[in-house]
Design a protein around this motif. Structure first.
Motif, PDB file in Angstrom:
ATOM      1  N   ALA A   1      -5.052  11.312   2.569  1.00 61.16           N
ATOM      2  CA  ALA A   1      -5.855  10.218   3.124  1.00 61.16           C
ATOM      3  C   ALA A   1      -6.635   9.517   2.027  1.00 61.16           C
ATOM      4  O   ALA A   1      -6.795   8.286   2.046  1.00 61.16           O
ATOM      5  N   GLN A   2      -7.134  10.271   1.064  1.00 61.32           N
ATOM      6  CA  GLN A   2      -7.841   9.661  -0.060  1.00 61.32           C
ATOM      7  C   GLN A   2      -6.905   8.808  -0.908  1.00 61.32           C
ATOM      8  O   GLN A   2      -7.285   7.736  -1.377  1.00 61.32           O
TER       9      GLN A   2
ATOM     10  N   VAL B   1       0.842  -1.204   0.000  1.00 67.87           N
ATOM     11  CA  VAL B   1       0.000   0.000   0.000  1.00 67.87           C
ATOM     12  C   VAL B   1       0.874   1.250   0.000  1.00 67.87           C
ATOM     13  O   VAL B   1       0.614   2.211  -0.738  1.00 67.87           O
ATOM     14  N   ALA B   2       1.926   1.246   0.822  1.00 69.98           N
ATOM     15  CA  ALA B   2       2.815   2.404   0.894  1.00 69.98           C
ATOM     16  C   ALA B   2       3.472   2.683  -0.452  1.00 69.98           C
ATOM     17  O   ALA B   2       3.614   3.848  -0.855  1.00 69.98           O
ATOM     18  N   GLN B   3       3.889   1.638  -1.158  1.00 70.50           N
ATOM     19  CA  GLN B   3       4.540   1.835  -2.455  1.00 70.50           C
ATOM     20  C   GLN B   3       3.571   2.420  -3.475  1.00 70.50           C
ATOM     21  O   GLN B   3       3.897   3.360  -4.202  1.00 70.50           O
ATOM     22  N   ILE B   4       2.353   1.902  -3.505  1.00 71.72           N
ATOM     23  CA  ILE B   4       1.353   2.423  -4.434  1.00 71.72           C
ATOM     24  C   ILE B   4       1.012   3.865  -4.078  1.00 71.72           C
ATOM     25  O   ILE B   4       0.934   4.747  -4.946  1.00 71.72           O
ATOM     26  N   ALA B   5       0.801   4.129  -2.788  1.00 65.56           N
ATOM     27  CA  ALA B   5       0.439   5.475  -2.354  1.00 65.56           C
ATOM     28  C   ALA B   5       1.545   6.475  -2.659  1.00 65.56           C
ATOM     29  O   ALA B   5       1.271   7.611  -3.073  1.00 65.56           O
ATOM     30  N   ARG B   6       2.783   6.067  -2.462  1.00 65.99           N
ATOM     31  CA  ARG B   6       3.893   6.983  -2.720  1.00 65.99           C
ATOM     32  C   ARG B   6       3.929   7.395  -4.189  1.00 65.99           C
ATOM     33  O   ARG B   6       4.068   8.580  -4.522  1.00 65.99           O
TER      34      ARG B   6
ATOM     35  N   VAL C   1       2.397  10.359   2.216  1.00 62.57           N
ATOM     36  CA  VAL C   1       1.525   9.295   1.729  1.00 62.57           C
ATOM     37  C   VAL C   1       2.150   7.923   1.953  1.00 62.57           C
ATOM     38  O   VAL C   1       1.446   6.937   2.215  1.00 62.57           O
ATOM     39  N   ASP C   2       3.472   7.841   1.867  1.00 60.68           N
ATOM     40  CA  ASP C   2       4.172   6.590   2.151  1.00 60.68           C
ATOM     41  C   ASP C   2       3.924   6.166   3.594  1.00 60.68           C
ATOM     42  O   ASP C   2       3.556   5.011   3.881  1.00 60.68           O
TER      43      ASP C   2
ATOM     44  N   LEU D   1      -0.589  12.380  10.505  1.00 59.37           N
ATOM     45  CA  LEU D   1      -1.725  11.809  11.228  1.00 59.37           C
ATOM     46  C   LEU D   1      -3.018  12.015  10.455  1.00 59.37           C
ATOM     47  O   LEU D   1      -3.870  11.115  10.393  1.00 59.37           O
ATOM     48  N   ASP D   2      -3.190  13.184   9.862  1.00 60.39           N
ATOM     49  CA  ASP D   2      -4.385  13.454   9.069  1.00 60.39           C
ATOM     50  C   ASP D   2      -4.461  12.509   7.873  1.00 60.39           C
ATOM     51  O   ASP D   2      -5.536  12.039   7.493  1.00 60.39           O
ATOM     52  N   ALA D   3      -3.313  12.220   7.272  1.00 53.17           N
ATOM     53  CA  ALA D   3      -3.279  11.319   6.120  1.00 53.17           C
ATOM     54  C   ALA D   3      -3.636   9.893   6.495  1.00 53.17           C
ATOM     55  O   ALA D   3      -4.122   9.123   5.657  1.00 53.17           O
ATOM     56  N   VAL D   4      -3.397   9.513   7.748  1.00 53.42           N
ATOM     57  CA  VAL D   4      -3.734   8.162   8.208  1.00 53.42           C
ATOM     58  C   VAL D   4      -5.221   8.027   8.504  1.00 53.42           C
ATOM     59  O   VAL D   4      -5.768   6.921   8.520  1.00 53.42           O
TER      60      VAL D   4
END
Length: 412
Positions: A194-195, A69-74, A87-88, A153-156
């Motif tokens: 977050a999205q 998920v982190a790789q895709i989000a980054r 995002v990562d 934190l907001d992104a989580v």
């Protein structure tokens, strides 16, 4: 003006060190390092994603899922203009609150936690990051967890709201309101980061859970192509659980998805080296497609300039979202809801409920050194129950089994 890089408790600047070529790490690089080095992140290695952790070295655990998920989000977020470390880190951290045995364990703990406000994995993630992880304390000696920046934190916060009647998903417990109010200062809705994390999570587990299901022998797309009634039943499942579209509207998208040539090499999958390579190509193509289509749609609406935080909303095309929902439905119907799994799910729920019951009776003596002091300072039974729930949620799958064997066998 809201300081996105602020921390709940101020900290001195830390330097990158001699020879790095930089004066200091960015606040968001520090956030990422804190999550990667946290105990909660390590525990994800033996927590269930869909298949029980440790039974098959091929399938995902919560840890490998979070890395994906982190790789895709980054990549997705960086192409839109988001800070890549924010995002990562959101991708790495998004499942830290999930208990043993995946969503099945989540349901069990929610049932036991009703007197203290219920249990939800996303709300528990915020609790882990801002209270339960050991890193920083405030002036009164209270833990503030990893003390991440406001932006991270907001992104989580996948679901930035409290539990209300009829709300299945929420992102914060009532007693975590102070930190939640601080991190959401000036916020109107979910931030773009977050999205991005949320959509990356959907893409990752929709594609990868189907990949794991095919490799494990639970998913075979060939019979689904031939059986009109089964396709209709699948669409009904997806409409009920994952999509706001009707089963009839989803049926057309499913037919298009199953006829996609990308799936052709998977017919007769036998687990061989060549078959695994073909399967991996499918997951790569689908992941890339879902990311690129989302970037294009968002750019079409907002233009080419970088966007982040509250500059824009993520735009996912209707067909793309429906395809991801259908892939999630395939994993739901043929992996998670397969009849032979029901006895195992029931045993897992009983195990966690029995463990909570025993720990309520034997706390604080049987709690570990992190949670025993929290139990002693709790002001009422609800707070004490929350500490017990926190303790059980922190356990890995094998640890939950071992604790149950030590504390419960012969007693309940």
């Amino acid at each position: 003006m809201i300081d996105n890089a602020a921390r709940f408790v101020d900290e001195p600047v830390k330097y990158a060190g001699i020879g790095t070529g930089r004066f200091e790490r960015s606040p968001y690089e520090r956030d990422r390092g804190r999550v990667l080095h946290s105990a909660g992140f390590r525990r994800l290695a033996t927590k269930t994603q869909v298949h029980p952790a440790g039974e098959d070295g091929f399938v995902r655990t919560r840890l490998t899922h979070s890395l994906e998920v982190a790789q895709i989000a980054r990549e997705l977020g960086e192409r839109l203009g988001c800070d890549p470390d924010v995002v990562d880190t959101a991708g790495l951290a998004h499942d830290l609150g999930h208990p043993p045995f995946g969503h099945n364990g989540e349901d069990a703990l929610d049932a036991m936690a009703q007197p203290c406000g219920g249990f939800e994995g996303n709300a528990q993630t915020l609790r882990v990051l801002t209270r339960l992880e050991a890193k920083v304390f405030d002036a009164d000696g209270r833990s503030v967890g990893l003390n991440l920046t406001r932006a991270t934190l907001d992104a989580v916060c996948k679901y930035p709201w409290f539990r209300t009647s009829g709300t299945r998903k929420y992102g914060v417990y009532a007693d975590d309101a102070p930190i939640f109010s601080w991190l959401r200062a000036g916020a109107a809705d979910r931030c773009l980061e977050a999205q991005v994390m949320d959509w990356s999570d959907d893409v990752a587990y929709s594609v990868h859970d189907v990949e794991d299901g095919i490799h494990g022998g639970y998913v075979d797309l060939d019979p689904l192509r031939r059986d009109d009634a089964e396709r209709a039943a699948l669409c009904a499942d997806v409409a009920a659980v994952y999509s706001g579209e009707s089963a009839g509207d989803l049926a057309d998208v499913l037919d298009q998805l199953l006829s996609d040539p990308v799936f052709t090499p998977l017919s007769g999958y036998d687990g061989s080296h060549r078959a695994q390579a073909a399967l991996k190509r499918v997951t790569s193509v689908l992941t890339g497609r879902f990311v690129v289509e989302t970037i294009k749609a968002t750019r079409d609406r907002y233009g080419p300039d970088p966007v982040r935080r509250y500059d824009a909303d993520l735009v996912v095309p209707r067909r793309t979202r429906a395809q991801v929902a259908l892939l999630k439905g395939i994993a739901l119907r043929y992996v998670m809801r397969r009849p032979e799994a029901s006895p195992s799910y029931a045993r897992q729920q009983d195990l966690l409920k029995e463990l909570v019951t025993v720990l309520i009776e034997r706390a604080p003596d049987e709690l570990d050194p992190v949670f025993a002091p929290l139990w002693r300072t709790a002001s009422d039974d609800a707070e004490k129950l929350r500490v017990v729930i926190d303790q059980v949620a922190s356990l890995t799958d094998p640890a939950a089994v071992a604790w149950h064997r030590r504390l419960c066998v012969g007693l309940i």
